[in-house]
Every structure is written in C-alpha cells, then in structure tokens.
Design a protein around this motif. Sequence first.
Motif, short mmCIF file in Angstrom:
data_model
loop_
_atom_site.label_atom_id
_atom_site.label_comp_id
_atom_site.label_asym_id
_atom_site.label_seq_id
_atom_site.Cartn_x
_atom_site.Cartn_y
_atom_site.Cartn_z
N ASN A 192 0.85 -1.19 0.00
CA ASN A 192 0.00 0.00 0.00
C ASN A 192 0.90 1.25 0.00
OD1 ASN A 192 -2.36 1.56 0.18
ND2 ASN A 192 -2.12 1.73 2.39
N PHE A 193 0.80 2.04 -1.07
CA PHE A 193 1.72 3.18 -1.25
C PHE A 193 0.90 4.45 -1.45
CE2 PHE A 193 4.85 5.30 -4.37
CZ PHE A 193 5.52 5.93 -3.34
N GLU A 194 0.96 5.37 -0.48
CA GLU A 194 0.17 6.59 -0.54
C GLU A 194 1.00 7.80 -0.11
OE1 GLU A 194 -3.21 5.95 1.94
OE2 GLU A 194 -4.13 4.48 0.58
N TYR A 195 0.48 9.00 -0.41
CA TYR A 195 1.13 10.22 0.10
C TYR A 195 0.06 11.18 0.61
CZ TYR A 195 0.08 12.44 -4.48
OH TYR A 195 -0.53 12.94 -5.60
N ASN A 196 0.48 12.06 1.54
CA ASN A 196 -0.46 12.90 2.26
C ASN A 196 0.11 14.32 2.42
OD1 ASN A 196 -2.42 13.95 3.94
ND2 ASN A 196 -1.59 12.97 5.77
N PHE A 197 -0.71 15.32 2.04
CA PHE A 197 -0.34 16.72 2.16
C PHE A 197 -1.35 17.53 2.99
CE2 PHE A 197 2.83 16.28 -1.12
CZ PHE A 197 3.67 17.36 -0.93
N GLU A 198 -2.14 16.86 3.76
CA GLU A 198 -3.28 17.50 4.40
C GLU A 198 -2.90 18.71 5.26
OE1 GLU A 198 -5.61 14.71 6.50
OE2 GLU A 198 -6.23 13.60 4.72
N ILE A 242 4.29 8.46 2.19
CA ILE A 242 5.00 9.74 2.19
C ILE A 242 4.09 10.76 2.84
CG2 ILE A 242 6.17 11.49 0.80
CD1 ILE A 242 6.36 9.44 -1.46
N ASN A 243 4.55 11.36 3.91
CA ASN A 243 3.78 12.39 4.62
C ASN A 243 4.56 13.70 4.61
OD1 ASN A 243 1.69 10.56 5.57
ND2 ASN A 243 3.28 9.70 6.88
N ILE A 248 8.79 19.18 6.27
CA ILE A 248 9.32 17.85 6.54
C ILE A 248 8.65 16.85 5.60
CG2 ILE A 248 9.54 16.01 8.25
CD1 ILE A 248 9.49 18.27 10.39
N ILE A 249 9.49 16.06 4.95
CA ILE A 249 9.02 14.99 4.06
C ILE A 249 9.40 13.68 4.73
CG2 ILE A 249 9.04 14.05 1.73
CD1 ILE A 249 10.36 16.74 0.86
N GLU A 250 8.40 12.94 5.15
CA GLU A 250 8.63 11.69 5.89
C GLU A 250 8.26 10.49 5.03
OE1 GLU A 250 7.40 10.21 10.27
OE2 GLU A 250 5.72 10.44 8.88
N ILE A 251 9.16 9.54 4.95
CA ILE A 251 8.89 8.27 4.27
C ILE A 251 8.87 7.19 5.34
CG2 ILE A 251 9.72 6.57 2.61
CD1 ILE A 251 10.94 8.89 1.03
N SER A 282 10.64 1.43 9.50
CA SER A 282 11.53 2.59 9.59
C SER A 282 10.82 3.86 9.14
CB SER A 282 12.78 2.39 8.72
OG SER A 282 13.48 1.23 9.11
N SER A 283 11.32 4.97 9.62
CA SER A 283 10.80 6.28 9.21
C SER A 283 11.99 7.20 8.95
CB SER A 283 9.92 6.87 10.32
OG SER A 283 9.58 8.21 10.04
N PHE A 284 12.08 7.72 7.71
CA PHE A 284 13.13 8.68 7.35
C PHE A 284 12.48 10.03 7.09
CE2 PHE A 284 15.29 4.74 6.71
CZ PHE A 284 16.63 5.01 6.95
#
Length: 290
Positions: free
Chosen positions: A34-40, A76-77, A86-89, A150-152
């Motif tokens: 499951n691969f998503e991104y969020n810019f809320e 990706i948040n 901040i760009i979090e993977i 992990s979270s980068f």
Amino acid sequence: TQQVNVYYASFDLKGLIGELHSLFSSRAIQNNINFEYNFESVKDTIIYSDRKVIFEALVCILDNAFKFTDEGSININCFTKNENIIIEIKDTGIGISENDQHRVFNKFVQVDNTQTRVHIGVGIGLPIAKGLVELINGAIEFASELNIGSSFRIILPLTKALSFSKQAKQIVSSKNVSDKPEILIVEDDQTSMLYYKSTIKKINLKIYLASTGKDAINICKINPNIKVVLMDLNLPDISGFETMQEIKKINSKIYFIAQTAYTINDEDFSKITEEFDGYLSKPISKNVLV
C-alpha cells in the motif's frame, strides 16, 4: 565523486511527490504494498529549493524502503514544523536494530542480521540521500525498530522566493516608475499563454504577449516602457537566449526572468543563472506567479 551543482527555484512540492508516487506505483502494485502520500497539513506547497536534488534524494530513500519492505505499506507524509517543511517516508519493512543504526549512512554498509540476508544490500543509496539533502541546507533524521519498520525524515528550511509579480513590481518601483508596470510574456504554448494572462491580469500589471522570439523583439522596439520579460527558452524561431540578447540591444535595462524545465542539464542551468536576472521552474503554479 561527481560534483552536484545546486540551483534554487520555486516549484510545487506536491507535484514532485506526485511524480515520485507515479514512478514507484508499479513496484508497489507488483509487491502488493500500500503506497500513498499525504499533504493535508501543508497549506502552501510552493517551496524555494533545488527540485532535482530533492527528487534524487527521495528516490534513494524510497528505493531503500521498497527493497526492505515485503508487505504492509510505504507512505510519504509532508507537514510543516518550526519554519521547516518535513518529508517523511515511513515503511513497515524489516527495520534496523538499535546496534546497527549508527552505520546506516556509512557507504556500502548492509545491516547484518539473518533477515536482511535475503535482501539486496543497501549500497550507497542512503549516504547519497544524506549528502544531497545537506547540499541544500537540509537534514535527515530516522527512527527504526527491528521487525516493525523505519521512518526517514528530510527536513528542509521553508524558504520562499519572491513571486514573478512581486519581482516585477519590485524592479519597477526601484526605477521610480509611477505608471502601471509593463510586462512581456514570451511563450509559444497557447494553453500556458492563456493561463499566464488570466492569472497576471488580476494584479496591477500591463501585459504584452508574444509567441515567437521575433515578435518579442518587435514588441520591445515599439514599447520602450516594458520593464520585465518572462521568457520561455524553447521558442519556435530563435531561442530564448538569442531573443534576450537582441532585446538587450534595444533596451539594456529590462529585467529578464527565464522559464526553465526542472529536467534541464547543469550546463544550460549554469548559463541561465549567469545571463538571466531570475528564473522560475515549470510548471509554474498560480502561487509562484502572484
């Protein structure tokens, strides 16, 4: 080691993340991830930095996440905190043990435990990402737990460049011109032309339009009060560089802003920064223009 040149310009971070999502989507589908991104939580996604450097750093981190995630999710948040973006993977991969975490950014190091032996090694992806981010005054933080994930996080200063209209007004006011500022937009793509015209006409600027280099030169000949030119580099007759040089022979006081593609090579980008007074990266959003 190959030298990386850094070029700052305004661009839409959400568009960049969307491209990354498209790039890795087939890999996610293939591996049932499951691969998503969020810019809320990000109100304004226009940032001023090096798009290419950020893109390449994120590719390195995402590639590593997909290598070490067999099931679950990779997300990706993006959010803002303390004047930073901040760009979090975040992944649900095999994680990294506490004893190995200090070696994550060392070149050619693979975490040594029985689970990772079935995966391809990390190689130099994460060290490259760290080096790239530091080139643009950013930082990388990470947290990881073995068998959990992990979270980068890439942390970047939230710097804003002057929009095109603000640059234009600033140039005009610095010359003590009281009349309505006069702007020339040189663009051969009709859709882009209509977009620029409809956006910029909402502010107090007088606009001229040209779709070729020769038209732009003629317009400047008969309109000496033009102060700013937004110049497309790829015109159907002569290049944006040649057009600018010819216009400078007519009026050397005009301020030139180049429209650049983010995929432009280093040599051309270096030429732009030397010869133009400013530049904006395509696609140019409304927030960058006004």
